[in-house]
Design an enzyme around this catalytic site. Structure first.
Site, short mmCIF file in Angstrom:
data_model
loop_
_atom_site.label_atom_id
_atom_site.label_comp_id
_atom_site.label_asym_id
_atom_site.label_seq_id
_atom_site.Cartn_x
_atom_site.Cartn_y
_atom_site.Cartn_z
N TYR A 6 98.91 -50.03 10.70
CA TYR A 6 100.09 -51.96 11.08
C TYR A 6 99.90 -52.27 10.25
CZ TYR A 6 95.22 -54.40 11.32
OH TYR A 6 94.20 -55.23 10.91
N HIS A 52 86.86 -51.88 11.80
CA HIS A 52 85.93 -53.40 12.50
C HIS A 52 84.83 -53.19 12.50
CE1 HIS A 52 88.97 -56.26 11.66
NE2 HIS A 52 90.38 -55.48 12.20
N ARG A 91 98.16 -54.34 6.33
CA ARG A 91 96.52 -53.29 6.47
C ARG A 91 96.92 -52.31 5.67
NH1 ARG A 91 92.26 -55.80 7.39
NH2 ARG A 91 91.43 -54.86 6.80
N TYR A 131 95.55 -52.71 19.12
CA TYR A 131 94.11 -53.08 19.95
C TYR A 131 94.58 -52.49 20.73
CZ TYR A 131 93.15 -53.88 14.93
OH TYR A 131 92.56 -53.94 13.25
N HIS A 188 91.30 -48.89 8.40
CA HIS A 188 90.23 -49.72 8.30
C HIS A 188 89.97 -49.72 10.15
CE1 HIS A 188 93.24 -53.06 9.55
NE2 HIS A 188 91.99 -53.26 10.33
FE LIG Z 1 91.95 -54.70 11.83
#
Ligand SMILES: [Fe+2]
Length: 367
Positions: A162, A170, A165, A122, A168
């Site tokens: 990752y 956000h 998870r 991220y 997705h």
């Molecule tokens: Fe996330």
């Protein structure tokens, strides 16, 4: 901001014409569905799920936060990953398009290889910098403010993987008047595989966030098919109308302020005060401004270091809430609808004051 190519005008996206036609056609295709309250009873509200820990810190909000995430600043090299378009509208609890909604998108980069042990990154960094491990060409975070019609659009890449998870995005949505964003996540309707073609350990079905959305309609509304829109590049697109179970605040006033007259009333101890009466609305915050003059400078006008000179600007005037009350504040947030009377000692310039207001939830600042 994106580089302005030589001799070409700047565009929101530097994308081929066929892509711009794509967006235009999407807008037209949806234009018939903006009837107020259209099928309100059939609306599926976007599930509110965790923001997660990776929304950028205040000091990490990038200068480049536009809706094209595949180019960072003036870098001509695109981010690694499958180009992905996400478009749609932001709708309120009645199905009406929301103008002025802030849509935020942030997600993991897409390193190659994207396999077990090779985690995506991220933008988030615990220090006041961009995460240095992230794809140097990926913007990682973008914002879009909806206009009339509530439309938003992003160009980004398919989210990376990752541990623990599934893929997705956000999303954050902030309506006018909201004090904090509401957050949701978007998923892929697919079997999640890494770049070796191996099934990822976490699929939608065992992703804690996806599986935590207990309403089947809500779960389906954030589990999207992505359609190839450009065979040459493999770019994909999906459309998502984000229906929020909220109603935006509609500012009642036609601007950021208005003028009102002041009238003389009896103040404390035989003094005069000036009363202004304004139509007030619950949770709106009001300030009263007077026109700056040299009246109070006196001999200080020749002293250019005088603190009086700092007053040579529009300033919020202190006022009281009763004719004889203390001049204790220069902003007031109304607690009910109705006429609000404010009492000042400063006379109105030319008979009028300027009233500034802020809608509920707005940053009221330091007056
Ligand atoms: Fe996330």
């Amino acid at each position: 901001m994106k580089p302005n190519r030589i001799l070409t005008p700047p565009h929101t996206f530097h994308i081929p014409l066929d892509r711009r036609r794509f967006f235009k056609s999407m807008a037209l295709a949806s234009a018939g569905f903006t009837l107020p309250g259209y099928l309100a009873e059939a609306l599926t509200y976007a599930p509110e799920v965790t923001q997660g820990p990776y929304y950028p810190l205040a000091n990490n909000i990038p200068l480049d936060k536009d809706n094209d995430l595949i180019h960072l600043n003036n870098n001509l090299t695109a981010a690694t990953g499958i180009i992905t378009y996400v478009t749609g509208r932001v709708l309120d609890a009645s199905g009406n398009p929301v103008k002025g909604a802030l849509v935020e998108l942030w997600h993991c980069d897409s390193p190659s290889p994207n396999t077990a042990g090779a985690q995506c990154n991220y933008l988030y960094s615990a220090s006041a910098t961009r995460n240095p491990a992230m794809d140097a060409n990926f913007q990682g975070f973008g914002q879009f403010l909806t206009g009339t019609g509530g439309f938003y659009k992003f160009r980004t890449i398919k989210a990376g993987l990752y541990n623990s998870r599934t893929r997705h995005y956000h999303f954050g949505i902030t309506f006018p008047g909201m004090t904090a964003r509401k957050t949701t996540q978007l998923f892929w309707n697919e079997t999640t595989k890494d770049t070796n073609g191996t099934n990822w350990a976490t699929q939608n079905s065992n992703d804690s966030v996806w599986a935590g959305i207990t309403d089947a309609n809500q779960r389906a509304s954030v589990t999207k098919d992505f359609t190839v829109v450009d065979v040459a590049t493999g770019a994909v697109a999906t459309s998502w109308d984000i229906v929020m179970n909220y109603t935006p605040v509609d500012p009642t006033y036609p601007g950021s302020g208005f003028v009102v007259p002041g009238s003389v009333v009896a103040g404390p101890g035989g003094t005069n005060r000036f009363q202004v009466s304004i139509p007030a609305y619950t949770n709106y915050t009001y300030e009263v401004y007077g026109n700056p003059t040299l009246l109070n400078f006196g001999s200080n006008v020749t002293n250019w270091t005088s603190p009086y000179l700092t007053n040579l600007s529009w300033a919020a005037l202190p006022f009281a809430l009763t004719p004889a009350g203390a001049l204790a504040t220069n902003k007031f947030t109304a607690t009910s609808n109705g006429t609000l009377n404010l009492y000042l000692t400063a006379p109105p310039e030319k008979g009028f004051y300027f009233i500034s207001f802020r809608v509920p939830g707005a940053n009221t600042g330091i007056p």
